[in-house]
Scaffold this active site. Structure first.
Site, PDB file in Angstrom:
ATOM      1  N   ASN A  67       0.796  -1.211  -0.137  1.00 19.68           N
ATOM      2  CA  ASN A  67       0.008  -0.023   0.105  1.00 19.68           C
ATOM      3  C   ASN A  67       0.941   1.201  -0.008  1.00 19.68           C
ATOM      4  OD1 ASN A  67      -2.476  -1.413  -0.073  1.00 19.68           O
ATOM      5  ND2 ASN A  67      -2.111  -1.973   2.193  1.00 19.68           N
ATOM      6  N   ARG A  88      -3.377   7.998  -0.656  1.00 23.55           N
ATOM      7  CA  ARG A  88      -3.755   7.160   0.610  1.00 23.55           C
ATOM      8  C   ARG A  88      -3.988   7.915   1.748  1.00 23.55           C
ATOM      9  NH1 ARG A  88      -0.089   2.976   3.331  1.00 23.55           N
ATOM     10  NH2 ARG A  88      -1.850   2.023   4.584  1.00 23.55           N
ATOM     11  N   TYR A 119      -0.555   9.992   5.765  1.00 25.74           N
ATOM     12  CA  TYR A 119       0.585   9.875   5.117  1.00 25.74           C
ATOM     13  C   TYR A 119       1.323  11.063   4.376  1.00 25.74           C
ATOM     14  CZ  TYR A 119      -0.715   5.192   6.588  1.00 25.74           C
ATOM     15  OH  TYR A 119      -1.014   4.128   7.450  1.00 25.74           O
ATOM     16  N   ALA A 167       1.669  -2.802   7.036  1.00 30.92           N
ATOM     17  CA  ALA A 167       0.930  -3.290   7.933  1.00 30.92           C
ATOM     18  C   ALA A 167       1.418  -4.826   8.386  1.00 30.92           C
ATOM     19  CB  ALA A 167      -0.534  -3.801   7.388  1.00 30.92           C
ATOM     20  N   GLU A 218      13.785   0.302  10.886  1.00 31.24           N
ATOM     21  CA  GLU A 218      12.441   0.438  10.540  1.00 31.24           C
ATOM     22  C   GLU A 218      11.878   1.784  10.769  1.00 31.24           C
ATOM     23  OE1 GLU A 218      10.315  -1.498  13.828  1.00 31.24           O
ATOM     24  OE2 GLU A 218       8.286  -1.448  12.806  1.00 31.24           O
ATOM     25  N   SER A 237       3.821   7.493   9.622  1.00 32.00           N
ATOM     26  CA  SER A 237       2.772   8.051  10.688  1.00 32.00           C
ATOM     27  C   SER A 237       3.497   7.625  12.177  1.00 32.00           C
ATOM     28  CB  SER A 237       1.277   7.440  10.415  1.00 32.00           C
ATOM     29  OG  SER A 237       1.478   5.972  10.713  1.00 32.00           O
ATOM     30  N   ARG A 275      -1.958   5.857  16.986  1.00 31.95           N
ATOM     31  CA  ARG A 275      -3.192   5.479  16.160  1.00 31.95           C
ATOM     32  C   ARG A 275      -3.756   4.147  16.704  1.00 31.95           C
ATOM     33  NH1 ARG A 275      -1.121   4.929   9.889  1.00 31.95           N
ATOM     34  NH2 ARG A 275      -3.397   4.721   9.890  1.00 31.95           N
TER      35      ARG A 275
HETATM   36  C1  DQA Z   1       2.761   2.546   8.112  1.00 30.41           C
HETATM   37  C2  DQA Z   1       1.740   2.281   9.226  1.00 30.41           C
HETATM   38  C3  DQA Z   1       1.209   1.046   9.126  1.00 30.41           C
HETATM   39  O1  DQA Z   1       0.266   0.711  10.397  1.00 30.41           O
HETATM   40  C4  DQA Z   1       0.570   1.158   8.058  1.00 30.41           C
HETATM   41  O2  DQA Z   1      -0.294  -0.432   7.720  1.00 30.41           O
HETATM   42  C5  DQA Z   1       1.149   1.451   6.666  1.00 30.41           C
HETATM   43  C6  DQA Z   1       2.171   2.489   6.765  1.00 30.41           C
HETATM   44  C7  DQA Z   1       3.412   4.107   7.991  1.00 30.41           C
HETATM   45  O3  DQA Z   1       4.122   4.112   7.477  1.00 30.41           O
HETATM   46  O4  DQA Z   1       2.943   4.878   8.870  1.00 30.41           O
HETATM   47  O5  DQA Z   1       0.719   0.797   5.803  1.00 30.41           O
HETATM   48  O6  DQA Z   1       3.824   1.513   7.988  1.00 30.41           O
END
Ligand code: DQA
Length: 148
Positions: free
Chosen positions: A10, A17, A22, A76, A97, A101, A106
């Site tokens: 995604n 999106r 984002y 995710a 990592e 967001s 969240r």
């Molecule tokens: C994400 C946060 C994840 O929870 C979410 O599923 C994403 C984007 C982020 O970059 O904030 O796809 O990894």
């Protein structure tokens, strides 16, 4: 120094999106910006995006042979993929990592990442800046490891 920037499912839809979460930057623009930033640090970045867990795992395994650092936003999958977690643990390249967001602020299912314990570090909540900071961190780690 060569770094893999690996984005998961995604994230190819960035800019379209949930822009309130984002931001408006597309993945292509984010990668181009990162590429420019990397040049200043004397880093060569290779950017990849895959939707599938298996493709991300294959990419991590492959990078073990050529990269000195990895920036990973597994989307995710970060919250539940033990297969990705094991792949990160299995390789010897440091992984930072990144989440655009603030996952801690969240929905509860996003508060935990199964990847964090096996990563060298985690940056979240700073948008695209987080990727740049991850490059800085990997460059500094590399410099410390290779200096006499
Ligand atoms: C994400 C946060 C994840 O929870 C979410 O599923 C994403 C984007 C982020 O970059 O904030 O796809 O990894």
């Amino acid at each position: 120094m060569r770094i893999l920037v690996l984005n998961g499912p995604n994230l190819n839809l960035l800019g379209q999106r949930a822009v309130d979460i984002y931001g408006h930057l597309s993945l292509k623009d984010l990668e181009a910006r990162l590429d420019e930033y990397a040049v200043k640090l004397n880093i060569h970045v290779t950017c990849q995006q895959f939707s599938g867990e298996g493709q991300l795992i294959d990419s991590l395994h492959d990078a073990n042979g050529w990269a000195q650092g990895i920036v990973l936003n597994a989307g995710a999958y970060s919250h539940y993929s033990y297969a990705l977690r094991d792949a990160v643990e299995a390789i010897s390249v440091p992984v930072i990592e990144v989440h655009l967001s603030n996952i801690s602020a969240r929905e509860p299912f996003r508060h935990q990442s199964v990847l964090t314990p096996v990563c060298a570090g985690c940056i979240h909540g700073l948008g695209a800046l987080g990727y740049e900071l991850a490059l800085n961190a990997l460059e500094a780690l590399f410099r410390t490891q290779t200096s006499p």
